[in-house]
Design a protein around this motif. Structure first.
Motif, PDB file in Angstrom:
ATOM      1  N   ALA A 140       6.584  -4.202   6.965  1.00 12.10           N
ATOM      2  CA  ALA A 140       7.494  -3.057   6.968  1.00 12.10           C
ATOM      3  C   ALA A 140       6.728  -1.788   6.611  1.00 12.10           C
ATOM      4  N   PHE A 141       7.226  -0.674   7.125  1.00 15.08           N
ATOM      5  CA  PHE A 141       6.596   0.623   6.887  1.00 15.08           C
ATOM      6  C   PHE A 141       7.698   1.634   6.584  1.00 15.08           C
ATOM      7  N   PHE A 142       7.716   2.145   5.355  1.00 10.37           N
ATOM      8  CA  PHE A 142       8.688   3.165   4.964  1.00 10.37           C
ATOM      9  C   PHE A 142       7.975   4.510   4.846  1.00 10.37           C
ATOM     10  N   GLU A 143       8.610   5.550   5.387  1.00 10.04           N
ATOM     11  CA  GLU A 143       8.055   6.894   5.315  1.00 10.04           C
ATOM     12  C   GLU A 143       9.063   7.825   4.647  1.00 10.04           C
ATOM     13  N   MET A 144       8.616   8.446   3.561  1.00  8.28           N
ATOM     14  CA  MET A 144       9.416   9.426   2.841  1.00  8.28           C
ATOM     15  C   MET A 144       8.802  10.800   3.086  1.00  8.28           C
ATOM     16  N   LYS A 145       9.602  11.703   3.634  1.00  8.55           N
ATOM     17  CA  LYS A 145       9.124  13.054   3.975  1.00  8.55           C
ATOM     18  C   LYS A 145       9.943  14.074   3.194  1.00  8.55           C
ATOM     19  N   ILE A 146       9.274  14.786   2.272  1.00  9.17           N
ATOM     20  CA  ILE A 146       9.983  15.688   1.365  1.00  9.17           C
ATOM     21  C   ILE A 146       9.385  17.085   1.474  1.00  9.17           C
ATOM     22  N   PRO A 147      10.219  18.114   1.602  1.00  8.64           N
ATOM     23  CA  PRO A 147       9.675  19.480   1.646  1.00  8.64           C
ATOM     24  C   PRO A 147       9.028  19.862   0.324  1.00  8.64           C
ATOM     25  N   LYS A 148       7.935  20.636   0.404  1.00  7.08           N
ATOM     26  CA  LYS A 148       7.230  21.041  -0.822  1.00  7.08           C
ATOM     27  C   LYS A 148       8.121  21.869  -1.722  1.00  7.08           C
ATOM     28  N   GLU A 149       8.906  22.728  -1.152  1.00  5.52           N
ATOM     29  CA  GLU A 149       9.790  23.604  -1.934  1.00  5.52           C
ATOM     30  C   GLU A 149      11.235  23.232  -1.660  1.00  5.52           C
ATOM     31  N   LYS A 203       0.842  -1.199   0.000  1.00  9.01           N
ATOM     32  CA  LYS A 203       0.000   0.000   0.000  1.00  9.01           C
ATOM     33  C   LYS A 203       0.874   1.245   0.000  1.00  9.01           C
ATOM     34  N   ILE A 204       0.583   2.137  -0.947  1.00  8.29           N
ATOM     35  CA  ILE A 204       1.289   3.423  -1.031  1.00  8.29           C
ATOM     36  C   ILE A 204       0.293   4.531  -0.710  1.00  8.29           C
ATOM     37  N   SER A 205       0.646   5.395   0.224  1.00  6.37           N
ATOM     38  CA  SER A 205      -0.227   6.520   0.599  1.00  6.37           C
ATOM     39  C   SER A 205       0.535   7.835   0.376  1.00  6.37           C
ATOM     40  N   VAL A 206      -0.194   8.827  -0.136  1.00  6.35           N
ATOM     41  CA  VAL A 206       0.399  10.144  -0.387  1.00  6.35           C
ATOM     42  C   VAL A 206      -0.486  11.214   0.247  1.00  6.35           C
ATOM     43  N   PHE A 207       0.113  12.071   1.066  1.00  6.91           N
ATOM     44  CA  PHE A 207      -0.655  13.162   1.672  1.00  6.91           C
ATOM     45  C   PHE A 207       0.282  14.304   2.032  1.00  6.91           C
ATOM     46  N   GLU A 208      -0.279  15.401   2.445  1.00  9.36           N
ATOM     47  CA  GLU A 208       0.519  16.561   2.839  1.00  9.36           C
ATOM     48  C   GLU A 208       0.424  16.769   4.343  1.00  9.36           C
ATOM     49  N   GLU A 209       1.508  17.264   4.914  1.00  7.56           N
ATOM     50  CA  GLU A 209       1.539  17.547   6.353  1.00  7.56           C
ATOM     51  C   GLU A 209       2.367  18.818   6.555  1.00  7.56           C
ATOM     52  N   ASN A 210       1.684  19.908   6.858  1.00  4.13           N
ATOM     53  CA  ASN A 210       2.340  21.219   6.974  1.00  4.13           C
ATOM     54  C   ASN A 210       3.076  21.539   5.677  1.00  4.13           C
ATOM     55  N   ASP A 211       4.390  21.726   5.742  1.00  8.29           N
ATOM     56  CA  ASP A 211       5.149  22.100   4.547  1.00  8.29           C
ATOM     57  C   ASP A 211       5.827  20.904   3.892  1.00  8.29           C
ATOM     58  N   PHE A 212       5.317  19.706   4.189  1.00  8.68           N
ATOM     59  CA  PHE A 212       5.945  18.502   3.665  1.00  8.68           C
ATOM     60  C   PHE A 212       4.961  17.634   2.891  1.00  8.68           C
ATOM     61  N   VAL A 213       5.498  16.898   1.933  1.00 13.47           N
ATOM     62  CA  VAL A 213       4.759  15.845   1.241  1.00 13.47           C
ATOM     63  C   VAL A 213       5.213  14.525   1.844  1.00 13.47           C
ATOM     64  N   ILE A 214       4.254  13.704   2.249  1.00 10.24           N
ATOM     65  CA  ILE A 214       4.559  12.410   2.871  1.00 10.24           C
ATOM     66  C   ILE A 214       4.139  11.288   1.931  1.00 10.24           C
ATOM     67  N   VAL A 215       5.059  10.377   1.664  1.00 14.68           N
ATOM     68  CA  VAL A 215       4.752   9.169   0.890  1.00 14.68           C
ATOM     69  C   VAL A 215       5.116   7.974   1.764  1.00 14.68           C
ATOM     70  N   THR A 216       4.150   7.102   2.026  1.00 18.35           N
ATOM     71  CA  THR A 216       4.417   5.925   2.857  1.00 18.35           C
ATOM     72  C   THR A 216       4.204   4.640   2.062  1.00 18.35           C
ATOM     73  N   PHE A 217       4.932   3.612   2.442  1.00 18.77           N
ATOM     74  CA  PHE A 217       4.847   2.298   1.795  1.00 18.77           C
ATOM     75  C   PHE A 217       4.634   1.259   2.892  1.00 18.77           C
TER      76      PHE A 217
END
Length: 259
Positions: A250-259, A180-194
């Motif tokens: 397993a749970f992977f979390e990728m946290k990337i700044p929007k800018e 399962k891949i989830s994509v959402f925003e959290e404050n100034d970050f884009v979060i992608v989880t696996f």
């Protein structure tokens, strides 16, 4: 007495400086080893990245070959769909070469791209392989955010994590396997989880999976995929890539700044 204390302090200061310099040298050596692994031994790493696309190409031709052998008719839509998938796969393989070639160059240009665009390009490549092993792939897009970065490298991260999950699901013979891949925003970050249900990461400490050349329960693993993924996310995209064990996988979390 006072001179002795000063001498001791200077000696301690000298030792600290030596240790810092030694640590920096180790980091440089490790970085060069990683560079050699991804560039100097590019052929081996490309073969690792190409194994899945080549399997996908084979799986596209098999049903077409079977129909021709059995004298069954082929619909134009089937041929066009196969051509579309092949074009997508060959483009990815070409991009992979460019990614490895340019991985540590500083003159690459960042672009603004949508997350869904890259996820779709990867799904096109891995979907047949996942279906072969009845692995369900769920994509949950709460938003389709844009990020700034190197989109081909971002695709490499996606396919590395998906392929790792797939390999574990297959090797451990998991019933009703899913990713399962989830994509959402959290404050100034884009979060992608696996997430997967392969039973979790059986390594302690868990962060060892991000070390270069580390393999575990993999006969043909290169030990470079997750290490490169972390470098791409944290060095080139100023984000964070973390791994946990959650529920039954397993749970992977990728946290990337929007800018």
């Amino acid at each position: 007495m006072r001179q002795t204390k000063i001498d001791d302090f200077l000696e301690l200061e000298r030792r600290i400086e030596e240790e810092v310099n030694r640590s920096r040298e180790k980091d440089k050596i490790l970085f060069q080893q990683a560079k050699l692994a991804s560039l100097g031994e590019m052929i081996g790493n490309i073969s690792h990245q190409w194994r899945q696309p080549l399997m996908e190409m084979n799986s596209i031709f098999l049903p077409i070959e079977a129909k021709i052998t059995l004298g069954q008719s082929l619909e134009n839509s089937e041929i066009l769909e196969a051509i579309e998938k092949l074009n997508s796969i060959t483009k990815f393989m070409s991009d992979t070469i460019d990614d490895f070639r340019d991985f540590f160059l500083n003159d690459k240009e960042k672009t603004r791209f949508k997350i869904l665009e890259q996820i779709n390009s990867i799904i096109n490549i891995v979907s047949t392989g996942l279906k072969t092993y009845n692995i369900k792939l769920d994509i949950i897009m709460k938003k389709n955010p844009e990020i700034v970065g190197y989109k081909n490298e971002f695709s490499q991260v996606l396919i590395n994590i998906i392929n790792n999950a797939k390999d574990e699901l297959i090797s451990r013979k998991i019933e009703n396997p899913y990713i399962k891949i989830s994509v959402f925003e959290e404050n100034d970050f884009v979060i992608v989880t696996f997430e997967d249900n392969a039973g979790g990461i059986r390594v302690n400490p868990l962060d060892m999976i991000f070390e270069p050349f580390f393999t575990f329960e993999k006969k043909n693993g290169s030990g470079i995929g997750l290490f490169m993924s972390k470098l791409i996310v944290e060095k080139n995209m100023q984000g964070k890539l973390k791994a946990y064990n959650k529920n039954d996988g397993a749970f992977f979390e990728m946290k990337i700044p929007k800018e």
